[in-house]
Design a protein around this motif. Sequence first.
Motif, PDB file in Angstrom:
ATOM      1  N   ARG A  17       0.854  -1.761   0.205  1.00 16.29           N
ATOM      2  CA  ARG A  17       0.151   0.203  -0.171  1.00 16.29           C
ATOM      3  C   ARG A  17       1.109   1.786   0.311  1.00 16.29           C
ATOM      4  N   GLU A  20       1.848   1.834  -3.674  1.00 16.05           N
ATOM      5  CA  GLU A  20       0.943   1.921  -4.464  1.00 16.05           C
ATOM      6  C   GLU A  20       0.896   3.312  -4.230  1.00 16.05           C
ATOM      7  N   ARG A  21       0.107   3.830  -3.559  1.00 18.25           N
ATOM      8  CA  ARG A  21       0.314   5.088  -3.027  1.00 18.25           C
ATOM      9  C   ARG A  21       1.040   6.383  -2.622  1.00 18.25           C
ATOM     10  N   TRP A  23       2.566   7.022  -0.041  1.00 19.88           N
ATOM     11  CA  TRP A  23       2.651   7.197   0.646  1.00 19.88           C
ATOM     12  C   TRP A  23       3.668   6.953   1.836  1.00 19.88           C
TER      13      TRP A  23
END
Length: 135
Positions: A17, A20-21, A23
């Motif tokens: 995640r 993907e983001r 972050w």
Amino acid sequence: MAPGYAENPLQRLIRERLRERGWSYGEVARRGGLPRSTVYTLATTRNLVRPPRPATIDALARGLDVPVSAVRAVAAESTGLHYYDEAQAGPDQAGNRERELLIASIDELSPEDRRHVAALVESLRNRSSGRPADR
């Protein structure tokens, strides 16, 4: 990551995640209302003895923008618990992730949405087997 190091499913979910983001641990922590140290610890602890507390799982799901049930499932699996037979999923890791997400998300759908998903799955299964769909 060191050679031979095997991530647990919770670590893998967090890492994927973040990638993907785009972050950081801090961003996930802010979005979920968690201390950054908690996100970092969950992302870097290889051998979890027990799953995180339910409130932590809820906050991590918010921070990662994934269903709570998905975080709950990978957190449990990271401690050695399994919700379904993984042997049936096959070797394709991307397929495993999609399967996990589908299984984990089903409880979050409304009854009407579950009927729609069931109809779609039945239609796809009939199409792949060459059987005509029931109308």
